[in-house]
Design a protein around this motif. Structure first.
Motif, PDB file in Angstrom:
ATOM      1  N   THR A   1      -8.357  32.420  -6.419  1.00 23.92           N
ATOM      2  CA  THR A   1      -8.370  31.863  -7.762  1.00 23.92           C
ATOM      3  C   THR A   1      -7.161  32.346  -8.537  1.00 23.92           C
ATOM      4  OG1 THR A   1      -9.839  33.621  -8.538  1.00 23.92           O
ATOM      5  CG2 THR A   1     -10.858  31.553  -7.849  1.00 23.92           C
TER       6      THR A   1
ATOM      7  N   ALA B   1     -12.918  26.338  -8.122  1.00 27.84           N
ATOM      8  CA  ALA B   1     -13.063  27.035  -6.841  1.00 27.84           C
ATOM      9  C   ALA B   1     -14.240  26.518  -6.019  1.00 27.84           C
ATOM     10  CB  ALA B   1     -13.194  28.536  -7.073  1.00 27.84           C
TER      11      ALA B   1
ATOM     12  N   LYS C   1      -7.541  27.115  -9.726  1.00 29.75           N
ATOM     13  CA  LYS C   1      -8.103  27.776 -10.905  1.00 29.75           C
ATOM     14  C   LYS C   1      -9.586  28.038 -10.659  1.00 29.75           C
ATOM     15  CE  LYS C   1      -4.978  26.109 -14.463  1.00 29.75           C
ATOM     16  NZ  LYS C   1      -4.868  25.307 -15.684  1.00 29.75           N
ATOM     17  N   ALA C   2     -10.103  29.091 -11.264  1.00 24.59           N
ATOM     18  CA  ALA C   2     -11.489  29.512 -11.039  1.00 24.59           C
ATOM     19  C   ALA C   2     -12.489  28.392 -11.326  1.00 24.59           C
ATOM     20  CB  ALA C   2     -11.809  30.739 -11.886  1.00 24.59           C
TER      21      ALA C   2
END
Length: 124
Positions: A62, A48, A44-45
């Protein structure tokens, strides 16, 4: 490259800071064992940056937001389907699913990797 030497390896661990960090030794081992393979990490972003500067990771992908659970199955967003297509285009793929969730299983089914390794949470 053949099935014994993938051209790319995708590690999937979408979230949880500690779990993403605990994937680091696996990434290092995969990089040493398959140095010619492009090692990608799907997260997930928000997480990252935890893997972005890892010298063993060639690309951080992402997870696209927007997917919703469907009736009896997980429905992936259009962006997730497009991401799967981009990954498949990268060549012979092995996938390591450390998430082992309905979302990651649906995504790997869509990817159709040559080999799939899934962390089993149910044995504890």
């Amino acid at each position: 490259m053949n099935e014994a030497t993938p051209s790319q390896i995708l590690v999937v661990r979408l979230g949880s800071i500690g779990d993403v960090l605990l994937a680091t030794p696996l990434v290092r081992v995969l990089h040493r064992r398959y140095p010619a393979a492009r090692l990608r990490f799907l997260v997930k972003a928000a997480y990252a940056d935890l893997v972005r500067h890892n010298p063993c990771v060639d690309e951080v992908l992402t997870w696209p937001a927007g997917e919703e659970p469907g009736r009896g199955a997980f429905v992936l967003s259009r962006a997730a389907r497009e991401l799967a297509g981009r990954i498949r285009a990268g060549g012979a793929l092995w996938a390591v699913d450390l998430q082992a969730s309905p979302r990651s299983r649906a995504f790997l089914t869509l990817l159709r990797p040559q080999r799939r390794f899934v962390y089993r949470k149910d044995y504890l």
